[in-house]
Design a protein around this motif. Structure first.
Motif, short mmCIF file in Angstrom:
data_model
loop_
_atom_site.label_atom_id
_atom_site.label_comp_id
_atom_site.label_asym_id
_atom_site.label_seq_id
_atom_site.Cartn_x
_atom_site.Cartn_y
_atom_site.Cartn_z
N LYS A 101 0.86 -1.18 0.00
CA LYS A 101 0.00 0.00 0.00
C LYS A 101 0.90 1.23 0.00
N LEU A 102 0.85 2.00 -1.07
CA LEU A 102 1.72 3.17 -1.18
C LEU A 102 1.19 4.32 -0.33
N ILE A 103 2.08 4.90 0.48
CA ILE A 103 1.78 6.11 1.23
C ILE A 103 2.59 7.23 0.59
N PHE A 104 1.90 8.24 0.07
CA PHE A 104 2.55 9.28 -0.71
C PHE A 104 2.87 10.51 0.13
N GLY A 105 3.94 11.21 -0.28
CA GLY A 105 4.19 12.54 0.22
C GLY A 105 3.24 13.53 -0.47
N ALA A 106 3.31 14.78 -0.04
CA ALA A 106 2.37 15.78 -0.54
C ALA A 106 2.76 16.33 -1.91
N GLY A 107 3.97 16.01 -2.37
CA GLY A 107 4.38 16.41 -3.71
C GLY A 107 5.29 17.62 -3.72
N THR A 108 6.11 17.70 -4.77
CA THR A 108 6.99 18.84 -5.03
C THR A 108 6.74 19.32 -6.44
N ARG A 109 6.38 20.58 -6.56
CA ARG A 109 6.17 21.15 -7.90
C ARG A 109 7.50 21.70 -8.38
N LEU A 110 8.05 21.07 -9.41
CA LEU A 110 9.34 21.48 -9.97
C LEU A 110 9.11 22.29 -11.23
#
Lengths: 114, 113
Positions: A101-110
């Motif tokens: 089950k993948l637990i994701f970070g909130a993301g980085t907008r590059l």
């Protein structure tokens, strides 16, 4: 449960520069760490992954490092190009009950500027 | 098909309506996941199927959310009595099982008005 923190939330670089995105995870049993790239309005796509039995993996301009002791892993993009502009997500998972089950970070907008 | 397919791509629902979101996984993939992605956030796990068995539904936010995969291929996520906080992109992913790569669909963007 597992928690994944991701930094920075936004990153702006000049074309040709390097970009580094860092993630930390909380569950020491996690053993699989993929990175996904998501362009605006499109599906997340796997760009590289690393398992807990290795410390570093490289694929052309992209590399990922893992520090199990500190429970953090990082994505490194060298010689950035405008087409690298997207949102990048790290994730952590552990095999439990035969699935991950993948637990994701909130993301980085590059953003890569020409 | 070549990849994971989701339909509809966009859905606008009035508050209180029921909606059904469809996922066609990659043929032969045993594992199927549903995720919810709020605006500007990472995907959050909702539920997992191994073939037709729903082995994990720990991420479903309320009993208004229901998922099924009756024949072990196509899956449907149903949301009853939709509320504004249900507005999000719903992503489906499939994999061959274990820690093999999870392939995502393009998602269904649900807007509840």
């Amino acid at each position: 449960g597992e928690n994944v923190e991701q930094h920075p939330s936004t990153l702006s670089v000049q074309e040709g520069d390097s970009a580094v995105i860092k993630c930390t995870y909380s569950d020491s049993a996690s053993n699989y760490f993929p990175w996904y790239k998501q362009e605006l309005g499109k599906r997340p796509q796997l760009i590289i992954d690393i398992r807990s039995n290795v410390g570093e993996k490289k694929d052309q301009r992209i590399a990922v490092t893992l520090n199990k002791t500190a429970k953090h892993f990082s994505l490194h993009i060298t010689e950035t190009q405008p087409e690298d502009s997207a949102v990048y997500f790290c994730a952590a998972s552990k095999m439990s009950g035969g699935y991950n089950k993948l637990i994701f970070g909130a993301g980085t907008r590059l953003a890569v500027h020409p | 098909g070549a990849g994971v397919s989701q339909s509809p791509r966009y859905k606008v629902a009035k508050r209180g309506q029921d909606v059904a979101l469809r996922c066609d996984p990659i043929s032969g993939h045993v594992s199927l996941f549903w995720y919810q992605q709020a605006l500007g956030q990472g995907p959050e796990f909702l539920t997992y199927f191994q073939n037709e068995a729903q082995l994990d539904k720990s991420g479903l936010p309320s009993d208004r959310f229901f998922a099924e995969r009756p024949e072990g291929s196509v899956s449907t996520l149903k949301i009853q009595r939709t509320q504004q906080e249900d507005s999000a992109v719903y992503l489906c992913a499939s994999s061959g099982g274990g820690t093999t790569e999870a392939f995502f669909g393009q998602g269904t963007r649900l807007t509840v008005v």
